[in-house]
Scaffold this motif. Structure first.
Motif, PDB file in Angstrom:
ATOM      1  N   ASP A   1      11.312   4.964  86.213  1.00 41.18           N
ATOM      2  CA  ASP A   1      12.473   3.589  86.392  1.00 41.18           C
ATOM      3  C   ASP A   1      11.777   2.532  87.040  1.00 41.18           C
ATOM      4  O   ASP A   1      11.388   2.435  87.745  1.00 41.18           O
ATOM      5  CB  ASP A   1      13.350   4.137  87.253  1.00 41.18           C
ATOM      6  CG  ASP A   1      14.352   5.169  86.633  1.00 41.18           C
ATOM      7  OD1 ASP A   1      14.275   5.491  85.103  1.00 41.18           O
ATOM      8  OD2 ASP A   1      15.428   5.426  86.965  1.00 41.18           O
TER       9      ASP A   1
ATOM     10  N   THR B   1      16.510   0.882  89.862  1.00 41.55           N
ATOM     11  CA  THR B   1      17.318   2.083  90.327  1.00 41.55           C
ATOM     12  C   THR B   1      18.895   1.989  89.940  1.00 41.55           C
ATOM     13  O   THR B   1      19.251   0.832  90.236  1.00 41.55           O
ATOM     14  CB  THR B   1      17.389   2.286  91.926  1.00 41.55           C
ATOM     15  OG1 THR B   1      15.795   2.409  92.416  1.00 41.55           O
ATOM     16  CG2 THR B   1      18.075   3.360  92.458  1.00 41.55           C
TER      17      THR B   1
ATOM     18  N   ASP C   1       2.429   6.080  86.302  1.00 39.87           N
ATOM     19  CA  ASP C   1       2.058   7.325  86.386  1.00 39.87           C
ATOM     20  C   ASP C   1       2.629   8.438  85.540  1.00 39.87           C
ATOM     21  O   ASP C   1       3.501   7.864  84.545  1.00 39.87           O
ATOM     22  CB  ASP C   1       2.723   7.765  87.945  1.00 39.87           C
ATOM     23  CG  ASP C   1       2.169   9.150  88.727  1.00 39.87           C
ATOM     24  OD1 ASP C   1       1.373   9.631  87.901  1.00 39.87           O
ATOM     25  OD2 ASP C   1       2.631   9.417  89.617  1.00 39.87           O
TER      26      ASP C   1
ATOM     27  N   ASN D   1      -2.913  10.083  85.735  1.00 45.16           N
ATOM     28  CA  ASN D   1      -2.521   8.988  86.327  1.00 45.16           C
ATOM     29  C   ASN D   1      -3.156   7.531  85.450  1.00 45.16           C
ATOM     30  O   ASN D   1      -4.041   7.484  85.571  1.00 45.16           O
ATOM     31  CB  ASN D   1      -3.141   8.799  87.484  1.00 45.16           C
ATOM     32  CG  ASN D   1      -2.668   7.443  88.448  1.00 45.16           C
ATOM     33  OD1 ASN D   1      -1.866   6.855  87.887  1.00 45.16           O
ATOM     34  ND2 ASN D   1      -3.347   7.089  89.516  1.00 45.16           N
TER      35      ASN D   1
ATOM     36  N   GLU E   1      11.426  10.455  86.790  1.00 45.29           N
ATOM     37  CA  GLU E   1      12.171   9.361  87.294  1.00 45.29           C
ATOM     38  C   GLU E   1      11.574   8.280  87.864  1.00 45.29           C
ATOM     39  O   GLU E   1      12.122   6.989  87.887  1.00 45.29           O
ATOM     40  CB  GLU E   1      13.287   9.763  88.299  1.00 45.29           C
ATOM     41  CG  GLU E   1      14.254  10.886  87.969  1.00 45.29           C
ATOM     42  CD  GLU E   1      13.944  12.330  87.484  1.00 45.29           C
ATOM     43  OE1 GLU E   1      14.774  13.204  87.161  1.00 45.29           O
ATOM     44  OE2 GLU E   1      12.823  12.524  87.817  1.00 45.29           O
ATOM     45  N   TYR E   2      10.406   8.773  88.434  1.00 45.74           N
ATOM     46  CA  TYR E   2       9.394   7.542  88.879  1.00 45.74           C
ATOM     47  C   TYR E   2       9.084   6.114  87.704  1.00 45.74           C
ATOM     48  O   TYR E   2       8.545   5.362  88.281  1.00 45.74           O
ATOM     49  CB  TYR E   2       8.053   7.985  89.381  1.00 45.74           C
ATOM     50  CG  TYR E   2       7.507   8.871  88.312  1.00 45.74           C
ATOM     51  CD1 TYR E   2       6.626   8.685  87.575  1.00 45.74           C
ATOM     52  CD2 TYR E   2       7.531  10.361  88.530  1.00 45.74           C
ATOM     53  CE1 TYR E   2       6.015   9.386  86.632  1.00 45.74           C
ATOM     54  CE2 TYR E   2       6.872  10.997  87.695  1.00 45.74           C
ATOM     55  CZ  TYR E   2       6.281  10.657  86.628  1.00 45.74           C
ATOM     56  OH  TYR E   2       5.471  11.262  85.633  1.00 45.74           O
TER      57      TYR E   2
ATOM     58  N   THR F   1      12.032  -1.043  91.514  1.00 51.88           N
ATOM     59  CA  THR F   1      11.257   0.167  91.954  1.00 51.88           C
ATOM     60  C   THR F   1       9.980  -0.510  92.345  1.00 51.88           C
ATOM     61  O   THR F   1       9.770  -1.695  91.786  1.00 51.88           O
ATOM     62  CB  THR F   1      11.160   1.046  91.236  1.00 51.88           C
ATOM     63  OG1 THR F   1      10.741   1.035  89.776  1.00 51.88           O
ATOM     64  CG2 THR F   1      12.583   1.780  90.974  1.00 51.88           C
ATOM     65  N   SER F   2       9.175   0.056  92.883  1.00 55.10           N
ATOM     66  CA  SER F   2       7.671  -0.192  92.869  1.00 55.10           C
ATOM     67  C   SER F   2       6.938  -0.418  91.445  1.00 55.10           C
ATOM     68  O   SER F   2       6.329  -1.456  91.231  1.00 55.10           O
ATOM     69  CB  SER F   2       6.654   0.746  93.793  1.00 55.10           C
ATOM     70  OG  SER F   2       6.725   1.808  93.137  1.00 55.10           O
ATOM     71  N   TRP F   3       7.387   0.381  90.652  1.00 55.83           N
ATOM     72  CA  TRP F   3       6.951   0.088  89.207  1.00 55.83           C
ATOM     73  C   TRP F   3       7.606  -1.113  88.452  1.00 55.83           C
ATOM     74  O   TRP F   3       6.683  -1.864  87.937  1.00 55.83           O
ATOM     75  CB  TRP F   3       6.929   1.720  88.468  1.00 55.83           C
ATOM     76  CG  TRP F   3       6.891   1.529  86.754  1.00 55.83           C
ATOM     77  CD1 TRP F   3       7.804   1.759  85.560  1.00 55.83           C
ATOM     78  CD2 TRP F   3       5.899   0.908  86.107  1.00 55.83           C
ATOM     79  NE1 TRP F   3       7.561   1.547  84.562  1.00 55.83           N
ATOM     80  CE2 TRP F   3       6.232   0.796  84.796  1.00 55.83           C
ATOM     81  CE3 TRP F   3       4.719   0.252  86.637  1.00 55.83           C
ATOM     82  CZ2 TRP F   3       5.170   0.707  83.666  1.00 55.83           C
ATOM     83  CZ3 TRP F   3       3.848  -0.082  85.462  1.00 55.83           C
ATOM     84  CH2 TRP F   3       4.202   0.105  84.223  1.00 55.83           C
TER      85      TRP F   3
END
Length: 545
Positions: A300, A303, A262, A267, A297-298, A311-313
């Motif tokens: 990362d 965490t 993202d 996207n 921050e998404y 994370t999901s990524w």
């Protein structure tokens, strides 16, 4: 018969005439440079000194801002990466990474059997970003720390400058890049060099794409790799395939030096990035391990630098289809095959229990480390001092089923490497199963976030509408058509026909009162793609948002 006196002058004159013709031609021919001593580019491919074809599979790590997190390199290796791209600073915008620090980074990469791509970040967005510096300035920095890099050509790729032009003045990229390459070669750098695209790395104006051949020709070592950063500009499969395919067709070496799932500018299609690079045998380096700020921050992967909190990524990149764990191969420079390895992995972390029901429990543990790489984990149950095998997994979690209700069980974990060496046992955890399933009020939202012929991407949001937290959960639903999940992040799926069962991941196991968790997945489908109409959480029906 000619006299000797006349033969000599005629021969000398002929030689002089030939030299007169050859010297201008020699002046136009670049002096031959010594063959690369480490990595080299050949026929559009990046090769190790041994001739082994090397495909980068790794991540970016923001070392210059988090110099105290050097231990992250071991964690990145434990996830399966073969390469790490390390952010450094020339001192123009951030604290300078000096020669000693650069030498330590290289040493840590080698200790963890990673190939080190080193980049200067101060060039980012030059011409548009205040304070950004030129590629020439970046080249000066590399020359200033050269003593830390000389002799490391087998292990280090020098990425001259990150995203060296923004969206202003980017037409100067070609000349600036050629000059920086030649400055480093003139200073004696024999490393493979990597050059980033302009337009904040995304080359939407195709400056790098259309001038890559001339830039490559300007390197007297013919040892330059091109790096494209794929964010919002690359939001369709066609754009990704076309851009990378053109480099491959032209036999010009290319890697995806940064990409994410993202971004603020759109996207990106990360699934296609992963699929196409695998198909074409190209390297990729995801952004980034941890520590992002400024609204991204998404991006990362873990965490707070905790390798046990993907994370999901991070889950998608490391453990998903075409991801690092499935496709990474360690650099051949790090030694012989696994049969020669006699060193066992370190012990895994003590397992933690979650999603405890009357008949099952999910265990999660900290990753073990190994010089060659951990290939799997064995979960054992301990009773009266005797161990019995329960399950094996390549990840750092497992769900143990077939347990009795209201019964205590003790579990531990071993790690294995490619040579079959087994670690010391982890610490133990004792779990008492519940008398029966427990639940609270719940609401589930389901949506399709993207579709393509034969496939799709979906998102499931589970909301706890009760007054107490849910600690560990199992979610069930049935697909109305022939959809099948191929990969999920945020949970572990199992599917039998249309019936889907998802158990929580360690980082989604707890849902506070009035809180929610979100799962993402990719799947296959036929022409139809209807959504499920009913869900249950821990055996209780949920309302559908």
């Amino acid at each position: 018969m000619r006299s000797p006196e006349r033969t000599v002058p005629r021969t000398a004159g002929l030689l002089a005439a030939l030299l007169g013709l050859l010297l201008p031609l020699l002046a136009l021919t670049p002096a031959a440079h010594a063959a690369p001593t480490g990595f080299r580019v050949e026929n559009g491919r990046l090769l190790e000194a041994s001739g082994n074809d090397f495909v980068m599979r790794g991540v970016n790590h923001a070392h210059t801002w988090y110099a105290d997190r050097i231990g992250s390199l071991a964690h990145i290796k434990a996830k399966g990466a073969n390469t790490v791209r390390v952010v450094l600073s020339s001192g123009d915008r951030w604290t300078r990474n000096d020669t000693a620090d650069v030498a330590n980074v290289v040493a840590q990469c080698k200790q963890n059997r990673l190939i080190c791509v080193l980049e200067v970040h101060d060039t980012t967005g030059y011409g548009e970003q205040s304070g950004a510096v030129t590629l020439s300035r970046a080249a000066d920095y590399w020359i200033s720390v050269q003593s830390a890099l000389t002799g490391q050509e087998d292990y280090v790729v020098v990425n001259i400058g990150n995203e060296p032009h923004g969206n202003s003045g980017y037409t100067a990229w070609t000349a600036d890049t050629k000059a920086a390459i030649q400055k480093l070669r003139g200073a004696g750098f024999d490393h493979t060099l990597m050059v980033d695209a302009p337009n904040w790395g995304q080359d939407w104006a195709f400056t790098m794409r259309d001038n890559a051949a001339s830039v490559f020709a300007a390197d007297p070592d013919a040892n330059t790799v091109f790096s494209i950063h794929m964010y919002g500009v690359f939001d369709t499969a066609a754009e990704i395939s076309d851009y990378l395919g053109r480099f491959v067709a032209a036999k010009l070496p290319i890697v995806v030096g940064e990409f994410g799932h993202d971004h603020s500018d759109g996207n990106p299609d990360e699934n296609t990035v992963l699929a196409v690079t695998q198909q074409l045998g190209l390297g990729y380096l995801g952004w980034s391990w941890s520590g992002n700020g400024g609204g991204v921050e998404y991006l990362d992967m873990v965490t707070d630098f905790d390798p046990d909190r993907l994370t999901s990524w991070g889950e998608r990149l490391f453990n998903g289809a075409n991801g690092i764990a499935a496709t990474s191969e360690e650099a051949a420079v790090y030694g012989s095959g696994p049969g020669d390895d006699t060193t066992a992995p370190t012990a895994p972390g003590t397992p933690r229990a979650s999603a405890v029901t009357a008949s099952s429990v999910t265990l999660n543990w900290g990753a073990a480390t190994d010089a060659v790489g951990v290939t799997g984990y064995d979960v054992v149950r301990i009773s009266g001092g005797t161990e019995s095998a329960v399950t094996t997994t390549t990840g750092t979690s497992a769900t143990v089923t077939g347990l009795g209700a209201n019964t205590s069980y003790t579990f531990a974990v071993y790690a294995r490497d490619a040579a079959g060496n087994r670690s010391q046992r982890s610490g133990t955890v004792t779990v008492t199963t519940s008398p029966g399933g427990t639940t609270g009020a719940c609401e589930v939202g389901y949506r399709v976030t993207g579709e393509w012929p034969g496939g799709f991407q979906g998102e499931v949001t589970v909301r706890n509408t009760g007054s107490s937290a849910v600690d560990g959960w199992t979610l069930r639903w049935a697909f109305p058509s022939d959809q099948r999940i191929t990969h999920m992040w945020g949970g572990t799926p199992a599917q039998s026909g249309a019936e889907v069962t998802v158990t929580s991941a360690s980082y989604t196991a707890s849902i506070p009162a009035s809180g929610s968790v979100t799962l993402g997945f990719t799947g296959t489908r036929s022409a139809a793609n209807p959504g499920p109409t009913a869900f249950s959480l821990n055996g209780a029906d949920c309302s559908v948002a």
